[in-house]
Design an enzyme around this catalytic site. Structure first.
Site, PDB file in Angstrom:
ATOM      1  N   HIS A 135     -12.709  -6.022  -9.636  1.00  0.00           N
ATOM      2  CA  HIS A 135     -11.625  -5.153 -10.233  1.00  0.00           C
ATOM      3  C   HIS A 135     -12.002  -3.769  -9.581  1.00  0.00           C
ATOM      4  O   HIS A 135     -13.081  -3.253  -9.359  1.00  0.00           O
ATOM      5  CB  HIS A 135     -12.305  -5.194 -11.809  1.00  0.00           C
ATOM      6  CG  HIS A 135     -11.369  -4.252 -12.642  1.00  0.00           C
ATOM      7  ND1 HIS A 135      -9.981  -3.916 -12.169  1.00  0.00           N
ATOM      8  CD2 HIS A 135     -11.768  -3.233 -13.569  1.00  0.00           C
ATOM      9  CE1 HIS A 135      -9.378  -2.918 -12.968  1.00  0.00           C
ATOM     10  NE2 HIS A 135     -10.578  -2.567 -13.607  1.00  0.00           N
ATOM     11  N   CYS A 154      -8.792  -5.753 -18.100  1.00  0.00           N
ATOM     12  CA  CYS A 154      -8.988  -5.624 -16.639  1.00  0.00           C
ATOM     13  C   CYS A 154      -9.794  -7.077 -16.286  1.00  0.00           C
ATOM     14  O   CYS A 154      -9.835  -7.409 -14.912  1.00  0.00           O
ATOM     15  CB  CYS A 154      -9.980  -4.457 -16.370  1.00  0.00           C
ATOM     16  SG  CYS A 154      -9.181  -3.019 -16.703  1.00  0.00           S
ATOM     17  N   ASN A 174      -6.570   1.763 -10.588  1.00  0.00           N
ATOM     18  CA  ASN A 174      -6.740   0.735 -11.554  1.00  0.00           C
ATOM     19  C   ASN A 174      -5.658   0.060 -12.262  1.00  0.00           C
ATOM     20  O   ASN A 174      -4.977   0.760 -12.861  1.00  0.00           O
ATOM     21  CB  ASN A 174      -7.874   1.295 -12.645  1.00  0.00           C
ATOM     22  CG  ASN A 174      -8.319   0.453 -13.601  1.00  0.00           C
ATOM     23  OD1 ASN A 174      -7.471  -0.594 -13.653  1.00  0.00           O
ATOM     24  ND2 ASN A 174      -9.319   0.671 -14.267  1.00  0.00           N
TER      25      ASN A 174
END
Length: 346
Positions: free
Chosen positions: A269, A129, A299
């Site tokens: 993020h 990520c 996500n």
């Protein structure tokens, strides 16, 4: 197409230090939408339970036929068009991904060929990520050194292909997507002003894919036990994020000689709305200055930051001179941040 004004010798010399700015942005998400109510038909949960705890309402999911490079290619072409850069002008294609089309070779090589970037090198960067923030720092280093001029950085992940859809701790969280940025030289007063990259391999098992690599190859037992699917300790990851995000934001601002009050746009993020709200509250930043799309995409790992940047551009939230802070955190454990003085208007 853009025409370089400097001579070749001026472009590629270690002494020609200059900043790297984002000249173009692109994005792509799959057409298939999966809502919380649809997930609730698979596992014991509800739309309210998911939304309250994560902020997620829906996510985009690839079909079995769609691969990471399919999404990335669309995002890359959009970014090149936005930057008015031809593929032949690229020096490097850098793909930040944990879900490449193949174990090897690099997905970046697939993109380099499909784009027709005949003069470009290509490699993948694996930082989960945090990948796009790592990619920005890497590309900026190449440009600042004078080694390269035009670099395409794409963050793409299709983590839904690694999910156990019967595991409520993970299947509610993730979606697929791609976001890309073209980096080119800009004035020393603009572009990427500072970057900070961090890692803690001791947190390996907080979020990981236990099997499928050389440590634990795929076997019938692995498939039966589903250890080839993502495993995550959600509470540990949340505590990690809440701790490291404020710290790295402060550090990357300090390196750029800036204060939290200087931030015009915070692009973090998109893992959990509560993490975004916590960071904003910590620095006294209005949520109006925080990019949020976790409700629509979930996500998306390395894609989340560039997806949010492109949407902010489309919403006219990016202006020349704005201070933009990007932050990524995730598996590894890794985390990273960049400070950008935006060098174009949208």
């Amino acid at each position: 197409m853009s025409v370089p004004t400097e001579t070749a010798s001026a472009l590629y010399t270690p002494t020609s230090f200059r900043h790297a700015g984002i000249a173009g942005l692109g994005m792509c998400v799959p057409a298939q939408v999966v809502t919380n109510d649809e997930i609730a038909k698979r596992v014991e949960t509800t739309d309210e339970w998911i939304a309250t705890r994560t902020g997620i309402r829906e996510r985009r999911v690839t079909t079995p036929e769609e691969a990471s490079s399919d999404l990335a290619l669309v995002a890359c072409r959009q970014a090149l068009e936005d930057a008015k850069i031809a593929p032949e002008e690229l020096d490097l294609v850098l793909c930040a991904t944990a879900t490449g089309d193949y174990v090897w070779p690099a997905t970046a090589c697939i993109l380099q060929d499909a784009l027709g970037a005949k003069k470009a090198g290509a490699f993948d960067l694996s930082a989960a990520c945090s990948g796009f923030c790592y990619g920005l720092a890497t590309a900026a280093g190449f440009i600042q050194s004078g080694m390269m001029r035009n670099i395409l950085v794409v963050g793409v992940d299709t983590l839904t292909k690694h999910l156990n859809w019967e595991d409520r701790t993970t299947c509610i969280l993730f979606g697929d997507g791609a976001g890309a940025a073209v980096l080119t030289p800009c004035s020393n007063e603009e572009g990427i002003l500072s970057s900070v990259l961090r890692a803690d391999g001791g947190g390996l098992e907080a979020v990981w894919l236990p099997a499928g690599g050389t440590r634990t190859p795929i076997t019938p037992n692995v498939l039966e036990s589903r250890t080839n699917c993502m495993k995550m300790q959600g509470k540990d990851v949340y505590r990690f994020a809440v701790e490291v995000v404020p710290s790295i934001i402060q550090e990357v601002l300090d390196r750029a000689c800036l204060k939290p009050s200087d931030i015009d746009l915070l692009v973090m993020h998109q893992a959990n709305i509560r993490i975004l709200q916590s960071a904003a509250e910590r620095f006294g930043i209005s949520m109006d200055k925080v990019a949020v799309n976790v409700d629509r995409y979930g996500n998306t790992s390395a894609a989340s930051v560039p997806l949010a940047l492109r949407e902010c551009a489309d919403e006219k939230r990016l202006h020349r001179g704005d201070i933009v802070v990007t932050v990524g955190f995730g598996a590894g454990l890794t985390w990273g941040a960049n400070v950008i003085r935006w060098n174009r208007d949208y």
